[in-house]
Design a protein around this motif. Structure first.
Motif, short mmCIF file in Angstrom:
data_model
loop_
_atom_site.label_atom_id
_atom_site.label_comp_id
_atom_site.label_asym_id
_atom_site.label_seq_id
_atom_site.Cartn_x
_atom_site.Cartn_y
_atom_site.Cartn_z
N PRO A 45 0.83 -1.21 0.00
CA PRO A 45 0.00 0.00 0.00
C PRO A 45 0.86 1.26 0.00
N TRP A 46 0.29 2.35 -0.47
CA TRP A 46 0.98 3.64 -0.40
C TRP A 46 1.08 4.05 1.07
N VAL A 47 2.24 4.54 1.44
CA VAL A 47 2.49 4.97 2.81
C VAL A 47 2.74 6.48 2.79
N PRO A 48 2.02 7.25 3.62
CA PRO A 48 2.23 8.70 3.66
C PRO A 48 3.55 9.04 4.34
N LEU A 49 4.21 10.05 3.81
CA LEU A 49 5.51 10.47 4.30
C LEU A 49 5.58 11.99 4.22
N ASP A 80 16.60 10.18 8.25
CA ASP A 80 17.23 10.91 7.16
C ASP A 80 16.52 10.55 5.85
N PRO A 81 16.01 11.54 5.12
CA PRO A 81 15.29 11.23 3.89
C PRO A 81 16.17 10.94 2.68
N CYS A 82 17.47 11.20 2.76
CA CYS A 82 18.34 11.03 1.58
C CYS A 82 18.27 9.65 0.93
N PRO A 83 18.32 8.55 1.68
CA PRO A 83 18.30 7.23 1.03
C PRO A 83 17.02 6.91 0.28
N CYS A 88 10.10 8.71 -3.53
CA CYS A 88 8.91 9.36 -2.98
C CYS A 88 8.17 10.12 -4.08
N ARG A 89 6.85 10.01 -4.07
CA ARG A 89 6.02 10.74 -5.04
C ARG A 89 5.33 11.90 -4.32
N PRO A 90 5.45 13.11 -4.86
CA PRO A 90 4.77 14.25 -4.22
C PRO A 90 3.25 14.10 -4.30
N ILE A 91 2.58 14.44 -3.20
CA ILE A 91 1.12 14.42 -3.15
C ILE A 91 0.64 15.68 -2.43
N SER A 92 -0.62 15.99 -2.59
CA SER A 92 -1.19 17.15 -1.91
C SER A 92 -1.30 16.86 -0.41
N SER A 93 -1.43 17.92 0.36
CA SER A 93 -1.59 17.73 1.81
C SER A 93 -2.90 17.00 2.10
#
Length: 127
Positions: A45-49, A80-83, A88-93
Motif C-alpha cells: 500500500p501507499w504509505v504517507p511520508l 534521514d530522507p536522503c536514502p 517518494c512521489r509528491p502528493i497534496s496535503s
C-alpha cells in the motif's frame, strides 16, 4: 555571518512545482520539504511520508543557530530522507491526510510491508 532561515515559501517551492509538473527535476541526495507517498514493498500500500525542514532559530535575533536540515517522518518515526528521496512521489496535503486516515481505518493499509491484492480484497475509493 548572519544566517537567515529559509522562508516556508522557498522551503516548499520544489514540492509545489512537482505537484504541478511531475517531471520537475529531482537531485539524488537533496531532499525537499513537502508531502509524499511511497511503497515499502512492491505491490504494497501507499504509505504517507512528510519531509520537513528543521531550523534551530534564536528566539531573540530570529537567526539560525545551526545549519538547516531535512528530516522524513513516517509512521511516527523520524529519519534521514536522503536514502529514500528518489522513491517518494509528491502528493497534496489532502491526499497525505487521506492516506493517514486509510492507514488508521483499514488493517490491510496499515500492513506496510505486505503486498496488497485488490482483486482479492477490494476497497471502496475514499474508504
Amino acid at each position: 555571518m548572519i544566517r537567515q532561515p529559509t522562508r516556508p515559501r522557498a522551503a516548499f517551492a520544489w514540492w509545489n512545482a512537482a505537484l504541478r509538473d511531475p517531471r520537475t527535476p529531482r537531485h539524488d541526495g537533496e531532499p525537499q520539504a513537502g508531502y509524499f507517498k511511497r511503497r515499502m514493498v512492491k505491490g504494497g500500500p501507499w504509505v504517507p511520508l512528510r519531509i520537513r525542514l528543521v531550523q534551530a532559530i534564536d528566539p531573540v535575533t530570529r537567526e539560525l543557530t545551526e545549519p538547516e536540515y531535512h528530516v522524513a517522518e513516517q509512521d511516527g518515526a523520524s529519519f534521514d530522507p536522503c536514502p529514500i528521496w528518489t522513491h517518494c512521489r509528491p502528493i497534496s496535503s489532502q491526499e497525505y491526510q487521506d492516506l493517514l486516515g486509510r492507514q488508521a481505518a483499514l488493517p490491510m493499509m496499515a500492513a506496510t510491508h505486505a503486498a496488497v491484492d485488490l482483486s482479492q480484497t477490494p476497497i471502496q475509493p475514499g474508504a
